[in-house]
Design an enzyme around this catalytic site. Structure first.
Site, PDB file in Angstrom:
ATOM      1  N   ASP A  19       0.853  -1.269   0.043  1.00 35.00           N
ATOM      2  CA  ASP A  19       0.100   0.088   0.158  1.00 35.00           C
ATOM      3  C   ASP A  19       0.928   1.293   0.029  1.00 35.00           C
ATOM      4  O   ASP A  19       0.668   2.146   1.050  1.00 35.00           O
ATOM      5  CB  ASP A  19      -0.888   0.013   1.606  1.00 35.00           C
ATOM      6  N   GLU A 226     -11.538  -0.102  -3.692  1.00 40.06           N
ATOM      7  CA  GLU A 226     -10.440   0.533  -2.636  1.00 40.06           C
ATOM      8  C   GLU A 226      -9.446   1.207  -3.117  1.00 40.06           C
ATOM      9  O   GLU A 226      -9.108   1.306  -4.202  1.00 40.06           O
ATOM     10  CB  GLU A 226     -10.142  -0.675  -1.777  1.00 40.06           C
TER      11      GLU A 226
HETATM   12  O1  FUB Z   1      -3.170  -3.613   3.305  1.00 43.90           O
HETATM   13  C1  FUB Z   1      -4.655  -3.903   3.784  1.00 43.90           C
HETATM   14  C2  FUB Z   1      -5.565  -3.670   2.460  1.00 43.90           C
HETATM   15  O2  FUB Z   1      -5.348  -4.482   1.551  1.00 43.90           O
HETATM   16  C3  FUB Z   1      -5.550  -2.149   2.041  1.00 43.90           C
HETATM   17  O3  FUB Z   1      -6.048  -1.098   3.038  1.00 43.90           O
HETATM   18  C4  FUB Z   1      -6.129  -2.264   1.102  1.00 43.90           C
HETATM   19  O4  FUB Z   1      -6.058  -1.327   0.200  1.00 43.90           O
HETATM   20  C5  FUB Z   1      -5.522  -3.477   0.704  1.00 43.90           C
HETATM   21  O5  FUB Z   1      -4.329  -3.236  -0.225  1.00 43.90           O
END
Ligand code: FUB
Length: 326
Positions: A19, A226
């Site tokens: 991320d 997301e």
């Molecule tokens: O790293 C945890 C979660 O997985 C993140 O918040 C999302 O964007 C995905 O990458």
């Protein structure tokens, strides 16, 4: 001895990182990633495998320099409201202060977004005692516009709980829209001048197709899942994000930081591992995509590594699609 950074190679190999939010601060590249723990946890749709507890900051003097790991800059135990899962963070600079934004579950298991501050881009960061009032869900990305206004973009489906906030309060049983209904959009809220609060209630961003019709929930190649990121190029705001189930990084553009955004295309084809998450930054006259994959761990979803590659625009402002493995 540390090796120099190379495109499409893990930035570091001594820890797992994911991320990445990349920024240029003090003339260097600073990368704010999640820190994946080297733990074997079975994967599920709720993301319970992402059991992160702290954050490190990475930096590079140049795109091909050695990468410095500045060590642990914030730990869960130092944040009074957090119970678990410190997920994808971001950082911003204003008021001679570096602000570090991070999502985590509160003591009721609800994802909220917190903020911590430091005089130094490499931290350590001192957390505010409570999460940002009115915050929810995951994946904050903070963009400061040319006029000095700061906006936080955030939200994630499934484990990120965005479906549960459709009425404005948390409903643990709420489901997402059906396939032919408009998809849920990420949220945006302008931040107060001190960067510690929302100036206004978050509003939902609309993402539409080239005819102005909302992207539907069933359009999994294009709908928001997301990991939002906002950057500006030639006067347009580019909102990029993960499509989750179809594993693309895609983008949409607007003349307004709050949208509506018109879907434009793909930035990154699927990487190894379930999640895909990115940031885009201009550094010394070139543009870069920071992303992650699970190649270093042999494909384990919750053991990811941050990488980068150059990002190129076409003359009409569209972005050339990147194939991560050539
Ligand atoms: O790293 C945890 C979660 O997985 C993140 O918040 C999302 O964007 C995905 O990458």
């Amino acid at each position: 001895m540390k090796r120099n950074a190379k495109p499409n190679q893990p930035l570091v190999e001594h820890i797992y990182t994911a991320d990445p939010s990349a920024h240029v601060f003090e003339g260097k590249l600073f990368i704010y990633p999640s820190h994946d723990l080297d733990k074997d946890v079975p994967s599920n749709d709720n993301g319970d495998q992402y059991v992160m507890e702290d954050y490190h900051v990475l930096s590079m003097d140049d795109i091909d320099s050695p990468v410095t790991d500045h060590g642990q800059v914030l730990h869960m135990k130092d944040v009074p409201w957090v119970s678990q899962q410190m997920w994808a963070p971001d950082a911003a600079y204003k008021n001679n202060t570096y602000y570090f934004y991070f999502p985590a579950r509160d003591k009721d298991g609800i994802f909220r977004i917190g903020v911590a501050t430091s005089p130094n881009p490499a931290g350590p960061f001192k957390p505010e005692p409570n999460y940002i009032e009115g915050s929810f869900s995951i994946d904050p990305a903070v963009f400061i516009d040319d006029d000095g206004k700061a906006y936080m973009y955030f939200g994630g489906l499934w484990g990120g709980q965005l479906e549960k906030w459709q009425t404005g309060t948390f409903d643990p049983d709420a489901q997402g829209p059906s396939g032919d209904e408009p998809a849920l959009g990420p949220r945006v809220a302008e931040l107060t001048n001190d960067m510690l609060s929302f100036k206004e209630p978050p509003q939902e961003i609309q993402i539409v197709d080239e005819n102005g019709n909302p992207i539907t929930a069933g359009d999994e190649d294009r709908r928001y899942f997301e990991g939002p990121w906002l950057h500006k190029y030639n006067g347009y705001y580019y909102l990029s994000y993960s499509t989750g189930t179809t594993h693309y990084i895609v983008y949409a553009i607007s003349k307004n930081p709050k949208g509506p955004f018109v879907y434009k295309g793909r930035i990154l084809e699927p990487v190894i591992g379930w999640t895909t998450h990115h940031s885009i930054v201009e550094f010394k006259g070139k543009w870069y995509l920071f992303y992650h994959d699970s190649s270093l761990s042999g494909g384990i979803d919750n053991k990811r590594s941050v990488k980068f590659t150059e990002l190129k625009y076409n003359p009409d402002g569209t972005i050339q699609t990147i194939k991560p493995y050539g």
